[in-house]
Design an enzyme around this catalytic site. Structure first.
Site, PDB file in Angstrom:
ATOM      1  N   HIS A 269      16.420 -10.459 -12.617  1.00 48.89           N
ATOM      2  CA  HIS A 269      16.831 -11.626 -11.375  1.00 48.89           C
ATOM      3  C   HIS A 269      17.723 -11.236 -10.410  1.00 48.89           C
ATOM      4  O   HIS A 269      18.515 -11.362 -10.905  1.00 48.89           O
ATOM      5  CB  HIS A 269      16.193 -12.811 -11.453  1.00 48.89           C
ATOM      6  CG  HIS A 269      15.553 -13.033 -10.490  1.00 48.89           C
ATOM      7  ND1 HIS A 269      16.222 -14.103  -9.011  1.00 48.89           N
ATOM      8  CD2 HIS A 269      13.972 -13.781 -10.308  1.00 48.89           C
ATOM      9  CE1 HIS A 269      15.300 -14.282  -8.278  1.00 48.89           C
ATOM     10  NE2 HIS A 269      14.263 -14.162  -8.693  1.00 48.89           N
TER      11      HIS A 269
ATOM     12  N   ASP B 105       7.980 -14.443 -14.811  1.00 46.47           N
ATOM     13  CA  ASP B 105       6.552 -13.507 -15.345  1.00 46.47           C
ATOM     14  C   ASP B 105       6.515 -13.223 -16.783  1.00 46.47           C
ATOM     15  O   ASP B 105       5.609 -12.712 -17.513  1.00 46.47           O
ATOM     16  CB  ASP B 105       6.721 -11.939 -14.611  1.00 46.47           C
ATOM     17  CG  ASP B 105       6.727 -12.112 -13.038  1.00 46.47           C
ATOM     18  OD1 ASP B 105       7.294 -11.803 -11.989  1.00 46.47           O
ATOM     19  OD2 ASP B 105       5.434 -13.175 -12.569  1.00 46.47           O
TER      20      ASP B 105
HETATM   21  C1  SDX Z   1       9.540 -11.433  -9.606  1.00 49.03           C
HETATM   22  O1  SDX Z   1      12.960 -12.204  -5.672  1.00 49.03           O
HETATM   23  C2  SDX Z   1      12.545 -13.184  -5.948  1.00 49.03           C
HETATM   24  O2  SDX Z   1      13.008 -14.886  -6.350  1.00 49.03           O
HETATM   25  C3  SDX Z   1      10.952 -12.715  -7.314  1.00 49.03           C
HETATM   26  C4  SDX Z   1      10.171 -13.763  -7.873  1.00 49.03           C
HETATM   27  C5  SDX Z   1       9.891 -14.832  -6.824  1.00 49.03           C
HETATM   28  O3  SDX Z   1       9.164 -15.947  -7.352  1.00 49.03           O
HETATM   29  O4  SDX Z   1       9.349 -14.197  -5.771  1.00 49.03           O
HETATM   30  O5  SDX Z   1      11.508 -14.342  -8.817  1.00 49.03           O
HETATM   31  C6  SDX Z   1       8.980 -13.141  -8.482  1.00 49.03           C
HETATM   32  O6  SDX Z   1       9.893 -10.935  -8.921  1.00 49.03           O
HETATM   33  C7  SDX Z   1      10.610 -11.640 -10.526  1.00 49.03           C
HETATM   34  C8  SDX Z   1      11.436 -10.306 -10.533  1.00 49.03           C
HETATM   35  C9  SDX Z   1      10.028  -9.523 -11.624  1.00 49.03           C
HETATM   36  N1  SDX Z   1      10.471  -8.505 -11.976  1.00 49.03           N
HETATM   37  C10 SDX Z   1      10.550  -7.629 -13.166  1.00 49.03           C
HETATM   38  O7  SDX Z   1      10.028  -8.467 -14.839  1.00 49.03           O
HETATM   39  C11 SDX Z   1      11.220  -6.400 -13.934  1.00 49.03           C
HETATM   40  C12 SDX Z   1      12.353  -6.239 -14.042  1.00 49.03           C
HETATM   41  N2  SDX Z   1      13.094  -6.671 -13.658  1.00 49.03           N
HETATM   42  C13 SDX Z   1      14.054  -5.776 -13.253  1.00 49.03           C
HETATM   43  O8  SDX Z   1      13.042  -4.006 -13.034  1.00 49.03           O
HETATM   44  C14 SDX Z   1      14.843  -6.296 -12.131  1.00 49.03           C
HETATM   45  O9  SDX Z   1      15.482  -7.006 -13.125  1.00 49.03           O
HETATM   46  C15 SDX Z   1      14.873  -6.891 -10.793  1.00 49.03           C
HETATM   47  C16 SDX Z   1      13.985  -5.769 -10.367  1.00 49.03           C
HETATM   48  C17 SDX Z   1      14.449  -7.601 -11.389  1.00 49.03           C
HETATM   49  C18 SDX Z   1      16.031  -7.227 -10.359  1.00 49.03           C
HETATM   50  O10 SDX Z   1      16.882  -6.538  -9.472  1.00 49.03           O
HETATM   51  P1  SDX Z   1      18.316  -6.017  -9.464  1.00 49.03           P
HETATM   52  O11 SDX Z   1      18.596  -7.626  -8.788  1.00 49.03           O
HETATM   53  O12 SDX Z   1      18.297  -5.187  -8.177  1.00 49.03           O
HETATM   54  O13 SDX Z   1      18.810  -6.145 -10.318  1.00 49.03           O
HETATM   55  P2  SDX Z   1      19.010  -3.860 -10.812  1.00 49.03           P
HETATM   56  O14 SDX Z   1      17.892  -3.322 -11.163  1.00 49.03           O
HETATM   57  O15 SDX Z   1      20.245  -3.481 -10.121  1.00 49.03           O
HETATM   58  O16 SDX Z   1      19.505  -4.467 -12.178  1.00 49.03           O
HETATM   59  C19 SDX Z   1      21.417  -4.357 -12.090  1.00 49.03           C
HETATM   60  C20 SDX Z   1      21.496  -3.973 -13.740  1.00 49.03           C
HETATM   61  C21 SDX Z   1      20.915  -1.980 -14.074  1.00 49.03           C
HETATM   62  O17 SDX Z   1      21.994  -1.872 -15.288  1.00 49.03           O
HETATM   63  P3  SDX Z   1      22.851  -1.441 -14.704  1.00 49.03           P
HETATM   64  O18 SDX Z   1      22.972  -0.020 -13.692  1.00 49.03           O
HETATM   65  O19 SDX Z   1      24.207  -2.201 -14.301  1.00 49.03           O
HETATM   66  O20 SDX Z   1      24.202   0.085 -16.063  1.00 49.03           O
HETATM   67  O21 SDX Z   1      20.060  -4.951 -15.193  1.00 49.03           O
HETATM   68  C22 SDX Z   1      19.112  -3.748 -15.474  1.00 49.03           C
HETATM   69  C23 SDX Z   1      19.423  -2.066 -14.724  1.00 49.03           C
HETATM   70  O22 SDX Z   1      19.341  -0.979 -15.208  1.00 49.03           O
HETATM   71  N3  SDX Z   1      18.245  -3.882 -15.944  1.00 49.03           N
HETATM   72  C24 SDX Z   1      17.477  -4.014 -16.538  1.00 49.03           C
HETATM   73  C25 SDX Z   1      16.691  -4.821 -16.160  1.00 49.03           C
HETATM   74  N4  SDX Z   1      16.773  -5.335 -15.466  1.00 49.03           N
HETATM   75  C26 SDX Z   1      17.675  -4.853 -14.356  1.00 49.03           C
HETATM   76  N5  SDX Z   1      17.798  -3.234 -17.540  1.00 49.03           N
HETATM   77  C27 SDX Z   1      16.744  -3.486 -18.353  1.00 49.03           C
HETATM   78  N6  SDX Z   1      15.632  -4.464 -18.665  1.00 49.03           N
HETATM   79  C28 SDX Z   1      15.385  -5.187 -17.399  1.00 49.03           C
HETATM   80  N7  SDX Z   1      14.657  -5.745 -17.025  1.00 49.03           N
END
Ligand code: SDX
Length: 429
Positions: free
Chosen positions: A308, A365
């Site tokens: 998140h 989710d």
């Molecule tokens: C919602 O913003 C809100 O409030 C949203 C929400 C709401 O109520 O409106 O809470 C609802 O959208 C919840 C999120 C649902 N999405 C998912 O579950 C999809 C999986 N999660 C991600 O794609 C990710 O965690 C996000 C999109 C939620 C957040 O992304 P960020 O903050 O941009 O973080 P990032 O993508 O830069 O990740 C940071 C690191 C990365 O690794 P490094 O580059 O540092 O090596 O964490 C890793 C990412 O690769 N990472 C994951 C991961 N999520 C982040 N690795 C594996 N699996 C994951 N799910």
């Protein structure tokens, strides 16, 4: 605390005001930065460090796992309130008195019908149409039936009517998008049913049967909608605010928010989680293998429902939904192997340094789809359920932005393209 931030640039020193919120959040006000520094702007892809507004609606603390709507803890609202009560709270700013709630409910109830001409729109969609595409279009199309909604500056009465119409009609449009996909007859709303019960009736009832709705399912849906009702400046809410900042009407602004929520990184994650769990189940349930894939930078697989932007500890909504999962499935006598896989996945991930070091925890989710599945909601409708829940939050944020007369959203950029060059005739290219 210092009231100003000092910036040293090109030998000059600038002072930027610091603002502090009611929960001691601090921000550096850069609204005069470009003019004051001869053109400097800030750059922050994804706005990870940038506030877009000041808001009094929702407070969340990502480190402490705190979420409050208008100051009320989400745990108390999910446990004690009704979804329409929470909708009133978010939009009006205070919990309603009994009289106010009764009037709000009566207004919503009398607007649940959709103009009969809109039924032709549904019939034009193929059965395989994703309901998010249908609902986003239908919500924007409401503006064509209610021209008084086109001017958001038309006054409180017109805006409140537009808001009540949208809250009332969205469940009907959502349920009809499902019925249309099933090629089943539409079920009309019934004025003697509550908000959640009416939606479930329109989703699952058939004209040939005596239909009843399980109160366990109604209670579970009420809780899920409350948990999704608002979440400050997330992707879809920011979309609603930016579209609304151009003075576009409410229906168009909310339709844009629905489209933003559709993405699998945002609200589309609840559908993606169940598809992921099913994929792991079909693959034999080897959770370690899939956690390894999620960690592998060369593998596009991500653990959907994990991570998140704000919660770097735990998502309080996930905690409540996980508990509710056990409760609802037990009451319904549902034994879903996806729940066991989800719990194993969570355990393995939370013990793994890759996830711990990146503060990746289950989000709202991760478990919600298991409850939606247990109460009979088809997978493709999961994100539409998120739309139903988030609607009052989007409306409250849009209303706050309009009432505060916020300027049109128009970010700057740093240009990295070609410098000036002259046109070359095609014969000479
Ligand atoms: C919602 O913003 C809100 O409030 C949203 C929400 C709401 O109520 O409106 O809470 C609802 O959208 C919840 C999120 C649902 N999405 C998912 O579950 C999809 C999986 N999660 C991600 O794609 C990710 O965690 C996000 C999109 C939620 C957040 O992304 P960020 O903050 O941009 O973080 P990032 O993508 O830069 O990740 C940071 C690191 C990365 O690794 P490094 O580059 O540092 O090596 O964490 C890793 C990412 O690769 N990472 C994951 C991961 N999520 C982040 N690795 C594996 N699996 C994951 N799910």
């Amino acid at each position: 605390m210092s009231e100003i931030a000092k910036l040293e640039l090109d030998g000059n020193s600038y002072e930027l005001p610091i603002i502090e919120g009611t929960e001691n959040e601090k921000g550096i006000d850069i609204s005069k930065l470009r003019g004051g520094t001869g053109g400097y702007i800030t750059l922050d892809p994804g706005f990870k460090n940038t506030g877009s507004t000041k808001s009094a609606i929702t407070f969340l603390d990502g480190e402490k796992g705190i979420l409050r709507y208008r100051g009320y803890p989400i745990e108390q609202l999910a446990d004690k309130a009704s979804f329409l009560e929470v909708s009133y709270l978010l939009i009006e700013g205070e919990l309603p008195t009994q009289q106010q709630l009764t009037e709000f409910k009566e207004s919503i109830t009398k607007h649940t019908l959709v103009h009969e001409d809109m039924k032709q729109f549904f019939e034009a969609y193929p059965a395989k149409a994703h309901p998010m595409g249908v609902v986003a279009s239908m919500v924007c199309s409401l503006s064509t039936f209610y021209p008084e909604s086109l001017d958001p500056n038309r006054g409180e009465v017109a805006v409140d009517l537009t808001i009540h119409r949208l809250i009332a009609k969205l469940p009907t449009l959502a349920a009809w998008s499902h019925k249309n996909a099933m090629r089943h007859p539409f079920m009309y709303p019934k004025n003697d049913l509550g908000y959640c019960e009416n939606f479930l009736h329109m989703m699952f009832a058939m004209p040939t049967e005596n239909n009843t709705v399980d109160p366990v399912v109604v209670s579970a849906l009420n809780k899920l909608l409350i948990l999704h009702a608002d979440h400050e400046q997330n992707c879809s809410t920011s979309t609603v605010r930016v579209v609304g900042s151009s003075h576009a009407n409410l229906y168009a602004s909310i339709s844009a928010g629905i489209s933003a929520l559709w993405g699998p990184l945002h609200g589309g994650a609840n559908q993606a989680v169940i598809e992921m769990l099913q994929q792991i189940y079909n693959d034999g349930g080897d959770v370690d293998k899939w956690v390894a894939k999620a960690k592998d930078k060369n593998d596009p697989f991500r653990l959907m429902g994990f991570g998140h932007r704000v919660y770097k500890n735990f998502d309080p909504r996930a905690t409540i939904i996980k508990k509710s999962c056990d409760d609802v499935l037990a009451k319904l006598g549902v034994n879903d192997p996806m729940l066991e896989i989800a719990k194993k996945l969570e355990k393995v991930a939370l013990e793994d340094d890759y996830f711990k070091s990146r503060n990746l925890y289950p989000n709202v989710d991760f478990y919600s789809g298991i409850i939606y599945k247990a109460i009979g909601i088809p997978t493709e409708m999961f994100t539409v359920m998120f739309v139903l829940g988030r609607l009052p939050g989007w409306i409250a944020q849009w209303k706050e932005m309009r009432e505060n007369n916020e300027p049109i959203g128009r970010p700057r950029q740093i240009y990295t393209g070609e410098n000036a060059r002259d046109y070359v005739n095609i014969a000479n290219r």
